[in-house]
Design an enzyme around this catalytic site. Structure first.
Site, PDB file in Angstrom:
ATOM      1  N   CYS A   1      48.479  24.547   9.952  1.00  0.00           N
ATOM      2  CA  CYS A   1      47.349  25.393  10.344  1.00  0.00           C
ATOM      3  C   CYS A   1      46.142  24.589  10.795  1.00  0.00           C
ATOM      4  O   CYS A   1      45.252  25.133  11.454  1.00  0.00           O
ATOM      5  CB  CYS A   1      46.941  26.302   9.191  1.00  0.00           C
TER       6      CYS A   1
ATOM      7  N   HIS B   1      45.890  34.914  12.937  1.00  0.00           N
ATOM      8  CA  HIS B   1      45.898  33.459  12.736  1.00  0.00           C
ATOM      9  C   HIS B   1      47.050  32.845  13.523  1.00  0.00           C
ATOM     10  O   HIS B   1      48.159  32.712  13.012  1.00  0.00           O
ATOM     11  CB  HIS B   1      46.032  33.190  11.235  1.00  0.00           C
TER      12      HIS B   1
ATOM     13  N   CYS C   1      42.476  25.689   5.350  1.00  0.00           N
ATOM     14  CA  CYS C   1      43.504  25.166   4.457  1.00  0.00           C
ATOM     15  C   CYS C   1      44.717  24.827   5.317  1.00  0.00           C
ATOM     16  O   CYS C   1      44.945  25.432   6.357  1.00  0.00           O
ATOM     17  CB  CYS C   1      43.865  26.166   3.371  1.00  0.00           C
TER      18      CYS C   1
END
Length: 415
Positions: free
Chosen positions: A92, A371, A401
């Protein structure tokens, strides 16, 4: 040392990441990446032969998302073949890593003009993952028992529920934050706050695929969120190997006796979407030579490791580290963008740093907007930059994160 200036940032709308449902799901990843690269070129009259590198993030680098997507996307966008491209994966954190790498290259004097960003087609993940027999994650596959014994890494959703349990953050607080995210995103969209960065995506035949956010649910209510069933309870006890390893047992190996309360669901977790983003960075000399006016500069950027089992807790130490590196305090930051991978990530971030909630994700976050894994970090930087300009703020901090128990953070200053 050179400064690294942000000249421009753009992104696609986020499309629902499901084949047959999302407007971008039938677009080739190279074409989706090319859409933002072409926009950056055209908006800034970039001589692409002078682009030193294009650094893209893509997390699932197999199938149509494999083969160095950065290079293929820049060629698809019509860039001069002299422009080079490289693709990286920090889960991510990929999209913000590309920005940080670009900035570091410019600040060191190695390069002058770099385009950073990322592209992720989450609509492709089920097929790509199945093709690699990797749908459960690399640390749960056969042959990884050695590392799994050292660092058990569960599913991120189960980790989110474990963190909420350990931190004693109730579902009501997580749902409340999810509702705020939807409300703020709806306001931002209605007021056109994303318009400067948003670029439309067209199909191969020239017809419009998407020019608006597809994922938000502005009619979300507190009552509706309360009715949603937890998403990760059912998977927690499914045996993953012949030894009977489960997602729950991985957590319990590090936190014995923990009675996980399952509190995350589709409404207070990040949305599954497709999207791409690009950021043009340059040295002051290159900006002057091209007639570019900087919008911001990179102040500081850091990486951080944390507990791989809980996986999602590194944004707080990453933020503290980047603030120290920048010589700033929490009070100096006008706007924070924390990726809402799960509601508990943002809620814990706010609580641990004692932040003013009116400075955090003021235009909503991933629970409302989605996302797109490796593109999100670059999107966050563009979002905080746009909002700093709208409000006249000076400093913005973006953080995420990252899988494997990592965190990443960047501070920018509006110029």
């Amino acid at each position: 040392m050179n400064e690294a200036w942000i000249i421009d940032a753009c992104r696609t709308p986020r499309g629902i990441g499901k084949v047959g449902k999302g407007a971008l799901a039938d677009i080739h990843p190279q074409q989706l990446g090319a859409s933002v690269l072409a926009a950056i070129r055209d908006r800034n009259d970039v001589d692409t032969a002078a682009v030193d590198d294009v650094i893209f993030g893509t997390s699932m680098q197999v199938g149509t998302q494999g083969g160095d997507l950065a290079r293929m996307a820049l060629l698809d966008a019509g860039f001069d073949p002299k422009a080079s491209g490289v693709t990286l994966d920090r889960f991510c954190g990929s999209g913000i890593t590309t920005t940080n790498f670009a900035a570091a290259s410019i600040m060191s004097g190695l390069e002058d003009v770099v385009i950073a960003g990322g592209c992720e087609m989450m609509s492709l993940h089920p097929a790509l993952g199945a093709a690699q027999q990797n749908v459960r994650g690399p640390l749960m596959d056969a042959g990884n028992e050695r590392l799994r014994a050292r660092h058990p890494q569960t599913h991120q959703g189960v980790a989110a529920d474990a963190i909420a349990t350990l931190e004693r953050i109730p579902r009501e607080a997580l749902d409340a934050l999810a509702l705020v995210s939807q409300q703020r995103a709806a306001r931002a969209i209605s007021e056109g706050r994303f318009d400067r960065s948003l670029v439309p995506v067209y199909r191969e035949d020239g017809t419009l695929a998407l020019d608006r956010e597809e994922f938000p649910r502005p009619n979300t209510t507190r009552e509706g969120l309360a009715q949603l069933a937890p998403s990760f309870a059912a998977m927690a006890d499914v045996p993953l190997d012949e030894q009977g390893t489960t997602l729950r047992s991985m957590v319990l190996a590090r936190y014995p006796g923990l009675e996980i309360e399952f509190v995350h669901h589709a409404g207070n977790s990040s949305g599954v979407v497709d999207g791409a983003a690009a950021i043009l960075l340059a040295s002051p000399d290159a900006a002057a030579a091209n007639g570019w006016t900087p919008r911001a500069r990179i102040v500081a950027a850091v990486n951080m490791g944390d507990d791989p089992t809980l996986m999602l807790n590194a944004p707080v130490p990453a933020a503290r580290k980047v603030l120290a590196r920048a010589g700033l305090t929490v009070d100096d930051i006008d706007l924070f963008e924390i990726n809402e991978a799960f509601s508990v990530v943002a809620e814990k971030f706010i609580r641990d740093l004692d932040l003013d909630r009116d400075k955090v994700n003021v235009n909503g976050g991933a629970m409302a907007l989605g996302h797109p894994i490796a593109a999100t970090g670059a999107m966050l930087i563009g979002t905080v930059l746009d909002e700093l300009e709208r409000t006249g703020g000076r400093y913005g901090l973006a953080t995420l994160c990252v899988g494997g128990g990592m965190g990443i953070a960047t501070v920018i200053e509006r110029v």
